[in-house]
Each structure stands twice: as structure tokens, then as C-alpha cells.
Design an enzyme around this catalytic site. Sequence first.
Site, PDB file in Angstrom:
ATOM      1  N   ARG A 151     -14.391  -6.770   1.096  1.00  0.00           N
ATOM      2  CA  ARG A 151     -12.955  -6.572   0.920  1.00  0.00           C
ATOM      3  C   ARG A 151     -12.205  -7.832   1.354  1.00  0.00           C
ATOM      4  O   ARG A 151     -11.189  -8.205   0.758  1.00  0.00           O
ATOM      5  CB  ARG A 151     -12.482  -5.363   1.747  1.00  0.00           C
ATOM      6  CG  ARG A 151     -12.930  -4.007   1.239  1.00  0.00           C
ATOM      7  CD  ARG A 151     -12.297  -3.670  -0.099  1.00  0.00           C
ATOM      8  NE  ARG A 151     -10.857  -3.814  -0.040  1.00  0.00           N
ATOM      9  CZ  ARG A 151     -10.020  -2.882   0.429  1.00  0.00           C
ATOM     10  NH1 ARG A 151     -10.500  -1.719   0.871  1.00  0.00           N
ATOM     11  NH2 ARG A 151      -8.722  -3.087   0.431  1.00  0.00           N
ATOM     12  N   ILE A 190     -10.601  14.245  -0.259  1.00  0.00           N
ATOM     13  CA  ILE A 190      -9.255  14.616   0.162  1.00  0.00           C
ATOM     14  C   ILE A 190      -8.515  13.346   0.562  1.00  0.00           C
ATOM     15  O   ILE A 190      -8.674  12.833   1.668  1.00  0.00           O
ATOM     16  CB  ILE A 190      -9.283  15.612   1.348  1.00  0.00           C
ATOM     17  CG1 ILE A 190     -10.153  16.817   0.991  1.00  0.00           C
ATOM     18  CG2 ILE A 190      -7.869  16.050   1.727  1.00  0.00           C
ATOM     19  CD1 ILE A 190     -10.597  17.640   2.182  1.00  0.00           C
ATOM     20  N   ASP A 228     -16.333   8.868  -3.107  1.00  0.00           N
ATOM     21  CA  ASP A 228     -15.180   8.535  -2.281  1.00  0.00           C
ATOM     22  C   ASP A 228     -14.734   9.825  -1.594  1.00  0.00           C
ATOM     23  O   ASP A 228     -15.307  10.896  -1.817  1.00  0.00           O
ATOM     24  CB  ASP A 228     -14.067   7.948  -3.165  1.00  0.00           C
ATOM     25  CG  ASP A 228     -12.884   7.416  -2.366  1.00  0.00           C
ATOM     26  OD1 ASP A 228     -13.032   7.212  -1.150  1.00  0.00           O
ATOM     27  OD2 ASP A 228     -11.816   7.213  -2.969  1.00  0.00           O
ATOM     28  N   GLN A 275     -10.296  -2.734  -3.928  1.00  0.00           N
ATOM     29  CA  GLN A 275     -11.565  -2.092  -3.581  1.00  0.00           C
ATOM     30  C   GLN A 275     -12.625  -2.362  -4.640  1.00  0.00           C
ATOM     31  O   GLN A 275     -13.783  -2.661  -4.324  1.00  0.00           O
ATOM     32  CB  GLN A 275     -11.365  -0.582  -3.429  1.00  0.00           C
ATOM     33  CG  GLN A 275     -12.645   0.176  -3.110  1.00  0.00           C
ATOM     34  CD  GLN A 275     -13.268  -0.267  -1.799  1.00  0.00           C
ATOM     35  OE1 GLN A 275     -12.611  -0.246  -0.771  1.00  0.00           O
ATOM     36  NE2 GLN A 275     -14.536  -0.659  -1.826  1.00  0.00           N
ATOM     37  N   ARG A 296       0.882  -1.172   0.000  1.00  0.00           N
ATOM     38  CA  ARG A 296       0.000   0.000   0.000  1.00  0.00           C
ATOM     39  C   ARG A 296       0.917   1.219   0.000  1.00  0.00           C
ATOM     40  O   ARG A 296       1.542   1.544   1.027  1.00  0.00           O
ATOM     41  CB  ARG A 296      -0.902  -0.038   1.237  1.00  0.00           C
ATOM     42  CG  ARG A 296      -1.953   1.053   1.323  1.00  0.00           C
ATOM     43  CD  ARG A 296      -2.814   0.809   2.564  1.00  0.00           C
ATOM     44  NE  ARG A 296      -3.775   1.856   2.814  1.00  0.00           N
ATOM     45  CZ  ARG A 296      -5.027   1.873   2.349  1.00  0.00           C
ATOM     46  NH1 ARG A 296      -5.436   0.875   1.585  1.00  0.00           N
ATOM     47  NH2 ARG A 296      -5.843   2.857   2.645  1.00  0.00           N
ATOM     48  N   CYS A 328     -16.151   3.564  -0.444  1.00  0.00           N
ATOM     49  CA  CYS A 328     -15.105   2.643   0.016  1.00  0.00           C
ATOM     50  C   CYS A 328     -14.712   2.874   1.472  1.00  0.00           C
ATOM     51  O   CYS A 328     -14.044   2.026   2.060  1.00  0.00           O
ATOM     52  CB  CYS A 328     -13.890   2.716  -0.894  1.00  0.00           C
ATOM     53  SG  CYS A 328     -12.954   4.248  -0.772  1.00  0.00           S
ATOM     54  N   HIS A 379      -6.723   1.308  -7.173  1.00  0.00           N
ATOM     55  CA  HIS A 379      -7.100   0.579  -5.950  1.00  0.00           C
ATOM     56  C   HIS A 379      -7.920  -0.645  -6.378  1.00  0.00           C
ATOM     57  O   HIS A 379      -9.118  -0.741  -6.132  1.00  0.00           O
ATOM     58  CB  HIS A 379      -7.926   1.481  -5.031  1.00  0.00           C
ATOM     59  CG  HIS A 379      -8.014   0.992  -3.624  1.00  0.00           C
ATOM     60  ND1 HIS A 379      -7.481  -0.210  -3.204  1.00  0.00           N
ATOM     61  CD2 HIS A 379      -8.598   1.531  -2.514  1.00  0.00           C
ATOM     62  CE1 HIS A 379      -7.705  -0.372  -1.922  1.00  0.00           C
ATOM     63  NE2 HIS A 379      -8.381   0.668  -1.469  1.00  0.00           N
TER      64      HIS A 379
END
Length: 354
Positions: free
Chosen positions: A330, A266, A263, A171, A141, A303, A168
Site C-alpha cells: 500500500r 461488514i 474482504d 488497495q 477517504r 485488504c 478503493h
Amino acid sequence: MLFNRRNFISIAKLAGTSKQLLRQFWYGTPAQMNADLKGRDLLTLQNYTADELKYLLWMASDLKQRIKHKGEYLPLMQGKSLAMIFEKRSTRTRLSAETGFALLGGHASFLTTQDIHLGTNESLIDTTRVLSSMTNAILARVYNHNDLDLTAKEATIPVINGLSDLYHPLQILADYLTLQEHYGGLQGLTVAWIGDGNNVLHSFMVSAAKLGMHLRIATPRGFEPDLRITKITEQNSKEYGTKLLLTTDPLEAADSANVLVTDTWISMGQEEEKKERLKAFQGYQITMQTAKSAASNWTFLHCLPRKPEEVDDEVFYSPQSLVFQEAENRKWTIMAVMVSLLTDYSPQLQKPTF
């Protein structure tokens, strides 16, 4: 004596049982195999065909059914270890990988830059080669997707993208599994993305058309998806005969959509842009007013973690919201990825409709 797969096979071999019958006894009757993913990396869903994506979702459904609903024990990762490199904090990615790998009988090692020499006095190349000699797979990650490409180049074991600035994929596999479970299939669904042109959107864009899904994307000016990925998406849409819309109007994107998705505005590493971003995303909050433009069977995905400015409580906690089913999935999708990349196991249950 501990009764495990290794001991069982040793005893059965002495009795003259064939390898094929051994696998059938231990795993169940094998279903038709239509994808060979063992040894592959998973850096982006762009590198996977439609059949391979469906196979991963089938595998996830199989594991969820056999382990969660039937209570079976499948030690498919017994004797295997997973190196988890995390430059960014995480809830769902970390928990799903650690608990999923353990549930399959393996051991996962959680490694941050505070735990190992990576980035301090050891290069990524050297770290990758060491991990390749001690573990069976690497889940990373990271901030920079180029680091994943370098890791995959140097590794002799599968490398899995746990999130990067560009994609991603884990996800989106969970999102697809959630939608398949809810709607009974993915073909023909229209997904409306309302928000930032980020890594989660990019993973939708490079894969949705392969599963017959239409995309309607609304982003503010200056926050559009990566142009290179937009070109790939346009090509995929033409190849698979799906519809693609890019707009700056959230209500236009939501028009007749089955799925409303957003999503965070920020992302980690963008905290200094908070004031600018909050201003740019005014009018992008998903509310019941947004849902009025959607199809009558609309659902909502996020997510997580979620902030109220992105979606209000009325939508987020509504019966149409699938966010917590999505979060649980997930686990089953990362388990499907690990089983597919590291073992010869194939799904035993009937293939779902996609």
C-alpha cells in the site's frame, strides 16, 4: 549550506549544465516514458488505460527497489504538501500516505471532520478551494463517492481516492503489485473473489481485464456488485479477451483460480446490518477446503482488517497468504501515485513483466 536539489540545480546552472543533464544526475538515467499522468486525478481505475496502470505499478516497483532495497534518498516531494481528508478511520491508508509522503520529503496533513470546518459550517466546495490554494494534492477517504467527484470538479490540484463507497483504487494497485512480485507477471492469472460485492471488488472489476486477468466472482444473493460496474466489467472482458464469471457458489468461483480474495463482510457504516449479513454469508468463509478447488499455485489476499468468519487462521497465516506483503505495498503504490501525479520523475529501473 544545506545541500538539496534546489541548491544543486542553482549551482549547476551557474556552471552552464543543461536541464536534461541535471535531471539525469539527480534522478539517474531516465527510462523510456510511456505515460504522462502529471496533474491527473485518481478517483477510479476505470479512468486509467492498461498502459497507465502498468506505468503506476512500474513506478511502485522502481521506488521500492531504489528506496527500500538500495537505500537511496529521493526527495521528490520536497516542498510539497498533501491534504488528507478522512471521514473514516484507517490504518493502512493513513500510514502509507503519511509515511510515504514524508519519505519522499513532503509534508502530509491529516484532517478529520473533527479537525476542520468541513461538514460543520463550511461546504465541501469552499473547503476544496481553500485546500487547493495551500496544498499540492488532496487524498480523501469518504463515505459517498459523489463527494469525491465534486471535490475533483472544484479542485485545481490532483485528487486521490483513499476509499469511497464505490471504489478503493489504492488497495487494488497494491494487490496487483503484490501479485506481480509473487508470480512474475499478471497476464493470464485468474482471481476468485469470494465475498461482498463492495468497493474493493468494484476496483478489481474495472481494471483486471486491462491487465489480462480473469475474474471469478461469488457473492450471496442480494449482495452482488453494482449493476453499472458489472456492465463495464463485461465490456472490458470482451475488449481484452478475458473470462468473467458471476455466481453465488464460492467453490465454483475458486475452481482453478490462482488467487483467492475476500474482504470484510461488514463495511464501516453497515454495522446495523451485521446480523443479516452474517446469516447471508454463511458458507463464504475461505478455508483449505476452498483452496482445494483452486490452482496448485494459489495465493490468498485480504485488504485487512480481517475477521475469522471471512477466512480461517489456517489460510490467513499460511505460506500462501500474501496479506502482509500486500499491506506493505500500500505504501509503495500510494507513493507511485503521488510521484506520478505531482512530478516529472520517471522510473529508472527496467520495466517489469506484466
